[in-house]
Design an enzyme around this catalytic site. Structure first.
Site, PDB file in Angstrom:
ATOM      1  N   GLU A   1      -0.061  -1.142   5.893  1.00  0.00           N
ATOM      2  CA  GLU A   1       1.021  -0.677   6.762  1.00  0.00           C
ATOM      3  C   GLU A   1       0.895   0.820   6.959  1.00  0.00           C
ATOM      4  OE1 GLU A   1       4.725   0.769   8.362  1.00  0.00           O
ATOM      5  OE2 GLU A   1       3.859   1.353   6.459  1.00  0.00           O
ATOM      6  N   GLU A   2       0.516   1.526   5.897  1.00  0.00           N
ATOM      7  CA  GLU A   2       0.424   2.990   5.959  1.00  0.00           C
ATOM      8  C   GLU A   2      -0.836   3.446   6.678  1.00  0.00           C
ATOM      9  OE1 GLU A   2       2.861   4.649   5.284  1.00  0.00           O
ATOM     10  OE2 GLU A   2       3.954   3.944   3.533  1.00  0.00           O
TER      11      GLU A   2
ATOM     12  N   ASP B   1       0.834  -1.209   0.000  1.00  0.00           N
ATOM     13  CA  ASP B   1       0.000   0.000   0.000  1.00  0.00           C
ATOM     14  C   ASP B   1       0.867   1.256   0.000  1.00  0.00           C
ATOM     15  OD1 ASP B   1       0.799  -0.725   2.615  1.00  0.00           O
ATOM     16  OD2 ASP B   1      -0.780   0.483   3.528  1.00  0.00           O
TER      17      ASP B   1
HETATM   18 ZN   LIG Z   1       6.768   2.026   4.206  1.00  0.00          ZN
END
Ligand SMILES: [Zn+2]
Length: 377
Positions: A133-134, A68
């Site tokens: 993750e973001e 992502d």
């Molecule tokens: Zn990253």
């Protein structure tokens, strides 16, 4: 065009705004399937997660990362469209070029080269990839780690391919990360006319001395791995907008970046006690963005250091700086967790880009690391 560049471009063309994977994992899965990897998806709540493993023998070297990306910001301000993956002046432009589709491409190609050269290598290899993750990171790596933990699968070495480098590729690797803890404090007073303060209770006036003490507090001295815990005020709001009204309430928000010397529970207790000493009993909301983690640099760090020296001539500094990362989840099932990847000077910015030379050098560093750790008999 190098294989790493080609794959990085293909991944950037998928506009995988967090938490959407938009097919990146399918592109990677096809290549891993060809190499003989067993693929498992742990998709959950709109988040795509992949665990791919080849071999069952120990030791297990795992590469971790995310597909992502963060939003582009105003696209018209980009030199090249953010999902066009244009090459210009020796650089690849696009959202995710450095954070971290370039890193994923470098690892996948390193793996292909390594397996072609060393089919009888020792141990086994895995990839842990997520599309969350973001964002909140609640249904991503954490989910996969829970599943692996439940069936007793352990990782010997985890190489997180986040962009860890600063001014030059190879100057920094991370062996841990600070924790993040955010507070919102709402203090209630009594609204009134500024000319009649006796009939009101100004929450800003009550907050100010406590805030001064909060900012001046030294929470710990840090240690060999971590700098001293730091605090920054991010928002301070009060007032109606009128110049003659005492505000009825004030809201203060601040964030700690902390090391293991100050766990989240300790910081919460100390902060609330500090305001209580100033007779402020507002409404608290706390959010932990992850506890700190640290991994003793061992065989993985040594293999990376040798590979970095061979490819770049640099000796990387060991750091625990930067924001939080999924390394904090992986540490629960891994012996050694080290982050190493591209330069981070353009990540999350307009015109995110990576030097083509860095993409190929990173792939070579990953390939050398694989060869060192999984050398066959
Ligand atoms: Zn990253």
């Amino acid at each position: 065009m190098s294989a790493t560049l080609e794959l990085a471009r293909e991944l950037i063309r998928h506009p995988s705004l967090t938490p959407h994977d938009t097919g990146c994992l399918d592109v990677i899965s096809r290549r891993l399937a060809t190499l003989g990897f067993t693929l498992e998806r742990f998709d959950h709540a709109g988040v795509s997660n992949l665990w791919a493993r080849k071999g069952s023998a120990a030791p297990l070297l795992c590469f971790a990362g995310h597909t992502d990306v963060v939003p582009t910001g105003p696209e018209e301000r980009w030199r090249h469209p953010p999902f066009a993956a244009m090459v210009d002046d020796g650089k690849l432009y696009g959202r995710g070029a450095a954070d971290m589709k370039g890193g994923i491409a470098a690892f996948v190609v390193a793996l292909e080269d390594f397996l072609a050269a060393s089919p009888k290598h020792a141990g086994s290899i895995a990839l842990l990839l997520t599309s969350d993750e973001e964002g909140p990171a609640e249904h991503g790596t954490l989910r996969v780690v829970d599943a692996l933990l439940a069936r007793g699968e352990r990782i010997t070495w985890c190489l997180v391919g986040e962009p860890s480098s600063g001014a030059r590729l190879g100057d920094t690797l991370r062996h841990g990360r600070r924790g993040s803890l955010s507070a919102t404090l709402t203090v209630h007073g009594v609204q009134g006319h500024v000319a009649y303060p006796d009939l009101a209770d100004n929450p800003v006036h009550r907050l100010a001395p406590a805030l001064a003490e909060l900012i001046a507090t030294r929470w710990d001295d840090g240690d060999d791995d971590f700098p001293a815990t730091g605090l920054q005020v991010s928002n301070l709001n009060a007032g109606t907008g009128a110049g003659n009204v005492i505000p009825g309430h004030a809201t203060l928000r601040f964030n700690f970046r902390h090391g293991p010397a100050s766990p989240a529970a300790t910081l919460i207790r100390q902060s609330e006690a500090l305001f209580a000493r100033h007779d402020i009993h507002g409404h608290w909301q706390w959010r932990s963005g992850g506890e700190p983690f640290v991994s003793r640099p061992d065989a993985l760090a040594r293999a990376l250091q040798a590979a970095i020296a061979a490819e770049t001539g640099l000796r990387p500094a060991h750091s625990t700086g930067g924001g939080t990362s999924d390394g904090r989840f992986i540490k629960r099932i891994a012996g050694e967790v080290i982050e190493f990847g591209l330069r981070n000077d353009s990540i999350h910015q307009i015109d995110e880009c990576v030097a083509l030379a860095d993409l190929d050098a990173l792939s070579a560093i990953y390939r050398r690391t694989l060869a060192t750790l999984l050398a066959g008999k």
